[in-house]
Each structure stands twice: as structure tokens, then as C-alpha cells.
Design a protein around this motif. Structure first.
Motif, PDB file in Angstrom:
ATOM      1  N   GLU A 132      18.959   1.744   2.953  1.00 33.82           N
ATOM      2  CA  GLU A 132      18.057   0.906   2.434  1.00 33.82           C
ATOM      3  C   GLU A 132      16.990   2.074   1.812  1.00 33.82           C
ATOM      4  OE1 GLU A 132      16.472  -2.304   4.257  1.00 33.82           O
ATOM      5  OE2 GLU A 132      18.301  -2.978   5.011  1.00 33.82           O
ATOM      6  N   GLN A 133      16.332   2.092   0.714  1.00 32.94           N
ATOM      7  CA  GLN A 133      15.359   2.710   0.367  1.00 32.94           C
ATOM      8  C   GLN A 133      13.991   2.059   0.913  1.00 32.94           C
ATOM      9  OE1 GLN A 133      15.501   5.739  -1.705  1.00 32.94           O
ATOM     10  NE2 GLN A 133      17.675   5.268  -0.593  1.00 32.94           N
ATOM     11  N   VAL A 134      13.411   2.940   1.548  1.00 29.03           N
ATOM     12  CA  VAL A 134      11.985   2.149   2.049  1.00 29.03           C
ATOM     13  C   VAL A 134      10.698   3.082   2.037  1.00 29.03           C
ATOM     14  CG1 VAL A 134      13.550   0.973   3.869  1.00 29.03           C
ATOM     15  CG2 VAL A 134      12.441   3.483   4.288  1.00 29.03           C
ATOM     16  N   ARG A 135       9.666   2.361   1.654  1.00 22.59           N
ATOM     17  CA  ARG A 135       8.458   2.863   1.745  1.00 22.59           C
ATOM     18  C   ARG A 135       8.010   3.509   2.985  1.00 22.59           C
ATOM     19  NH1 ARG A 135       4.106  -1.307   0.777  1.00 22.59           N
ATOM     20  NH2 ARG A 135       5.448  -2.580   1.907  1.00 22.59           N
ATOM     21  N   ILE A 136       7.398   4.797   3.206  1.00 20.88           N
ATOM     22  CA  ILE A 136       7.125   5.353   4.299  1.00 20.88           C
ATOM     23  C   ILE A 136       5.393   5.536   4.114  1.00 20.88           C
ATOM     24  CG2 ILE A 136       7.108   7.168   6.047  1.00 20.88           C
ATOM     25  CD1 ILE A 136       9.824   7.669   4.857  1.00 20.88           C
ATOM     26  N   LYS A 137       4.647   5.022   5.062  1.00 17.92           N
ATOM     27  CA  LYS A 137       3.085   5.362   5.069  1.00 17.92           C
ATOM     28  C   LYS A 137       2.548   5.873   6.250  1.00 17.92           C
ATOM     29  CE  LYS A 137       1.964   1.547   1.561  1.00 17.92           C
ATOM     30  NZ  LYS A 137       1.039   0.667   1.578  1.00 17.92           N
ATOM     31  N   CYS A 138       1.357   6.342   6.213  1.00 17.59           N
ATOM     32  CA  CYS A 138       0.824   7.008   7.321  1.00 17.59           C
ATOM     33  C   CYS A 138      -0.177   5.865   8.137  1.00 17.59           C
ATOM     34  CB  CYS A 138      -0.026   8.316   7.250  1.00 17.59           C
ATOM     35  SG  CYS A 138       0.852   9.469   6.438  1.00 17.59           S
ATOM     36  N   LEU A 139       0.018   5.918   9.288  1.00 16.28           N
ATOM     37  CA  LEU A 139      -0.547   4.705  10.015  1.00 16.28           C
ATOM     38  C   LEU A 139      -2.307   5.140   9.997  1.00 16.28           C
ATOM     39  CD1 LEU A 139      -0.949   2.884  12.536  1.00 16.28           C
ATOM     40  CD2 LEU A 139      -0.998   4.843  14.304  1.00 16.28           C
ATOM     41  N   ASP A 140      -2.631   6.511   9.656  1.00 14.13           N
ATOM     42  CA  ASP A 140      -4.262   6.652   9.308  1.00 14.13           C
ATOM     43  C   ASP A 140      -4.457   5.824   8.073  1.00 14.13           C
ATOM     44  OD1 ASP A 140      -4.470   7.926  11.738  1.00 14.13           O
ATOM     45  OD2 ASP A 140      -4.213   9.969  10.786  1.00 14.13           O
TER      46      ASP A 140
END
Length: 218
Positions: A132-140
Motif C-alpha cells: 500500500e502507498q501511504v502518507r508519511i508525516k512527522c510527529l512534530d
């Protein structure tokens, strides 16, 4: 999606069936969760990273005023939504890492555990995979104020920590994190850079996976 004892799970999953009772009862990794909770002094906000179907989030919602949950795998996320929609849980359908990007999360097509999705574990494998292609973000990026962070991301824990450095150093939450194999030393090294140390307590459990968990405090 299937409903088992009031819990929503992906159709193929059998891994969690013996760790849940009638909703909202579950004892999945209860000892490690209890240990982490014993170190928390303020119960305003908790972050559940790698929330899966919400087994931790549901229990944490009874302890904290707000739970913020992150789960990238789509079927898991839809179950998480179903299992927490009446609770004080805000769920996001994305992964967390050390930079914002699009990534791939994978699981062998013959897996019976929806908890096995990973960004890293199956790189180079000959197994047939569901990707699956997924969005990755930073917790900050989320401007949160956690008192507890639980991280279970199947080998992506260090990236999660690096992407949450400012949040962690500002709010100094208790961290419950999965550690195993060669990742363990790198995780502890990263946490030491954040001025954290392991909180070691001896306990016995029939759940063998508990030995892979360490609770850390500032």
C-alpha cells in the motif's frame, strides 16, 4: 472487515482473536501497558503510533482525556475508526517518520496478522506481498502535547522518534516502544540522545511478545 465479539478486525486476521473479549475488553500486551501507565503522572493526552485496530487506543481512552492515533494501513484504519468512533480518540490514516513523503507499507499476502505491516521487514523478500502507498508525516507537524507515546511500527521506530524530537524534548512523555533485534540498540541510542533512560522492572507474563518491550522515562 469482520466483527468478532463486538470488535472490528480485517477479514483475514486471526492473530488477535485470543487476546480480545467482548468489546471493549482486551488484554493484549496488558502488562507492558500497565507498566508504562504506572510511570505517567498527567493523563491529558496520549499518542498511539501504529495503532492498528485500536486495542491500545480503546484502553488508553479510559485513562486519558484525549488519545491521538496513527495507523497507515487502510483496512486497519477502518477497523480503528469503527472500534473508537464513540470514544475520545482522534485517528489519522498516515504513518509517522522522520520526513514527509509517500512510502510503501507491506504485508505477506498469506499473513494472518494485521499487525505485521511494515515499511522495512519485507524489503528484498521473495514472499508475495500486499503493498500500500501511504502518507508519511512527522510527529512534530501535529503540535501535540503528549504525556504518553506508544510506538509499535515494525522496525520504523527510530524514524518515528527522529520525526518527533521536538515534541518529545518539549513535553518529555513516557514512551512505550517496541524494541527487538538490531533495532533495539539504535532505538536506545536515539532515546539517550533525547536524555531518556530505560525504566526496567521485572514482570512475568504468558504473552512472550512483552519481553520485546521496554518503557522509557526521561
Amino acid at each position: 472487515m469482520k466483527i468478532f465479539k463486538g470488535w472490528a478486525l480485517p477479514d483475514y486476521d486471526t492473530h488477535f482473536l485470543n487476546t480480545i473479549g467482548n468489546y471493549p475488553t482486551t488484554w493484549y500486551q496488558q502488562n507492558s501497558l500497565d507498566l508504562a501507565l504506572s510511570l505517567v503522572s498527567n493523563f491529558e493526552q496520549c499518542i498511539d503510533i501504529g495503532a492498528n485496530i485500536g486495542l491500545h487506543s480503546v484502553r488508553l481512552s479510559n485513562k486519558f482525556n484525549q488519545v491521538v492515533s496513527f495507523e497507515p494501513a487502510y483496512d486497519n484504519y477502518k477497523c480503528l475508526e469503527r472500534n473508537t468512533y464513540l470514544l475520545n480518540v482522534k485517528a489519522f490514516n498516515c504513518a509517522l517518520g522522520d520526513r514527509s513523503m509517500i512510502g510503501t507499507i507491506s504485508l505477506p499476502v498469506n499473513s494472518k496478522s494485521c499487525g505485521g505491516f511494515s515499511m522495512k521487514d519485507f524489503v528484498g523478500t521473495s514472499n508475495k506481498l500486499h503493498n500500500e502507498q501511504v502518507r508519511i508525516k512527522c510527529l512534530d507537524e501535529f503540535d501535540l502535547s503528549p504525556d504518553l507515546i506508544k510506538i509499535d511500527t515494525q522496525g520504523f521506530e527510530v524514524e518515528v522518534l527522529r520525526g518527533g524530537k521536538e515534541t518529545i524534548q518539549k513535553h518529555k512523555p513516557v514512551i512505550l516502544i517496541e524494541t527487538f533485534g538490531i533495532q533495539k540498540n539504535l532505538i536506545f541510542k536515539t532515546l539517550r540522545q533525547f536524555n531518556y533512560k530505560p525504566a526496567i522492572k521485572n514482570f512475568k507474563s504468558k504473552d512472550a511478545t512483552l519481553e520485546n518491550f521496554q518503557e522509557t522515562i526521561p
